[in-house]
Scaffold this motif. Structure first.
Motif, PDB file in Angstrom:
ATOM      1  N   VAL A  13       0.839  -1.201   0.000  1.00  0.00           N
ATOM      2  CA  VAL A  13       0.000   0.000   0.000  1.00  0.00           C
ATOM      3  C   VAL A  13       0.876   1.254   0.000  1.00  0.00           C
ATOM      4  O   VAL A  13       0.639   2.190  -0.766  1.00  0.00           O
ATOM      5  CB  VAL A  13      -0.974  -0.002   1.205  1.00  0.00           C
ATOM      6  CG1 VAL A  13      -1.646   1.349   1.371  1.00  0.00           C
ATOM      7  CG2 VAL A  13      -2.005  -1.104   1.037  1.00  0.00           C
ATOM      8  N   THR A  14       1.888   1.276   0.846  1.00  0.00           N
ATOM      9  CA  THR A  14       2.785   2.426   0.911  1.00  0.00           C
ATOM     10  C   THR A  14       3.492   2.646  -0.419  1.00  0.00           C
ATOM     11  O   THR A  14       3.546   3.775  -0.926  1.00  0.00           O
ATOM     12  CB  THR A  14       3.822   2.233   2.030  1.00  0.00           C
ATOM     13  OG1 THR A  14       3.124   2.090   3.271  1.00  0.00           O
ATOM     14  CG2 THR A  14       4.771   3.404   2.123  1.00  0.00           C
ATOM     15  N   ALA A  17       0.960   3.859  -3.084  1.00  0.00           N
ATOM     16  CA  ALA A  17       0.546   5.240  -2.816  1.00  0.00           C
ATOM     17  C   ALA A  17       1.663   6.214  -3.192  1.00  0.00           C
ATOM     18  O   ALA A  17       1.396   7.255  -3.812  1.00  0.00           O
ATOM     19  CB  ALA A  17       0.156   5.408  -1.353  1.00  0.00           C
ATOM     20  N   ASP A  18       2.891   5.873  -2.850  1.00  0.00           N
ATOM     21  CA  ASP A  18       4.023   6.726  -3.218  1.00  0.00           C
ATOM     22  C   ASP A  18       4.146   6.850  -4.734  1.00  0.00           C
ATOM     23  O   ASP A  18       4.352   7.945  -5.262  1.00  0.00           O
ATOM     24  CB  ASP A  18       5.331   6.180  -2.635  1.00  0.00           C
ATOM     25  CG  ASP A  18       5.421   6.341  -1.129  1.00  0.00           C
ATOM     26  OD1 ASP A  18       4.623   7.120  -0.549  1.00  0.00           O
ATOM     27  OD2 ASP A  18       6.290   5.678  -0.522  1.00  0.00           O
ATOM     28  N   SER A  40      -8.425   9.875   0.841  1.00  0.00           N
ATOM     29  CA  SER A  40      -7.082   9.358   1.099  1.00  0.00           C
ATOM     30  C   SER A  40      -6.650   8.362   0.022  1.00  0.00           C
ATOM     31  O   SER A  40      -7.356   7.377  -0.253  1.00  0.00           O
ATOM     32  CB  SER A  40      -7.055   8.662   2.461  1.00  0.00           C
ATOM     33  OG  SER A  40      -5.879   7.914   2.625  1.00  0.00           O
ATOM     34  N   TYR A  42      -4.168   6.403   0.339  1.00  0.00           N
ATOM     35  CA  TYR A  42      -3.870   5.168   1.068  1.00  0.00           C
ATOM     36  C   TYR A  42      -5.141   4.334   1.272  1.00  0.00           C
ATOM     37  O   TYR A  42      -5.133   3.124   1.055  1.00  0.00           O
ATOM     38  CB  TYR A  42      -3.215   5.474   2.420  1.00  0.00           C
ATOM     39  CG  TYR A  42      -1.830   6.032   2.282  1.00  0.00           C
ATOM     40  CD1 TYR A  42      -0.732   5.192   2.104  1.00  0.00           C
ATOM     41  CD2 TYR A  42      -1.609   7.398   2.305  1.00  0.00           C
ATOM     42  CE1 TYR A  42       0.548   5.700   1.956  1.00  0.00           C
ATOM     43  CE2 TYR A  42      -0.326   7.919   2.157  1.00  0.00           C
ATOM     44  CZ  TYR A  42       0.743   7.067   1.981  1.00  0.00           C
ATOM     45  OH  TYR A  42       2.000   7.560   1.824  1.00  0.00           O
ATOM     46  N   GLU A  43      -6.225   4.974   1.680  1.00  0.00           N
ATOM     47  CA  GLU A  43      -7.473   4.241   1.908  1.00  0.00           C
ATOM     48  C   GLU A  43      -8.024   3.666   0.605  1.00  0.00           C
ATOM     49  O   GLU A  43      -8.547   2.546   0.594  1.00  0.00           O
ATOM     50  CB  GLU A  43      -8.508   5.146   2.565  1.00  0.00           C
ATOM     51  CG  GLU A  43      -8.191   5.433   4.015  1.00  0.00           C
ATOM     52  CD  GLU A  43      -9.216   6.325   4.679  1.00  0.00           C
ATOM     53  OE1 GLU A  43     -10.356   6.427   4.173  1.00  0.00           O
ATOM     54  OE2 GLU A  43      -8.879   6.917   5.713  1.00  0.00           O
TER      55      GLU A  43
END
Length: 58
Positions: A13-14, A17-18, A40, A42-43
């Protein structure tokens, strides 16, 4: 999104997202615009990971 089981969903996820935020920045899309549209990042990615075929590693 990788195929098959995911061993470390937090890291996935990180990383995703990045990558998404870097791609948006390169395309000139402000973070505030993304937040207004989807909330978000991330969400949104967590939701996609949880609801994809292949599932998480057990």
């Amino acid at each position: 999104m990788p195929e098959g089981p995911i061993d470390d969903p937090g890291r996935l996820v990180t990383d995703l997202a990045d990558q998404a935020m870097r791609a948006a920045d390169a395309a000139g899309i402000p973070i505030q615009e993304i937040d207004e549209e989807i909330g978000s990042v991330y969400e949104a990615i967590i939701h996609a990971v949880e609801h994809r075929e292949g599932g998480l590693a057990s």
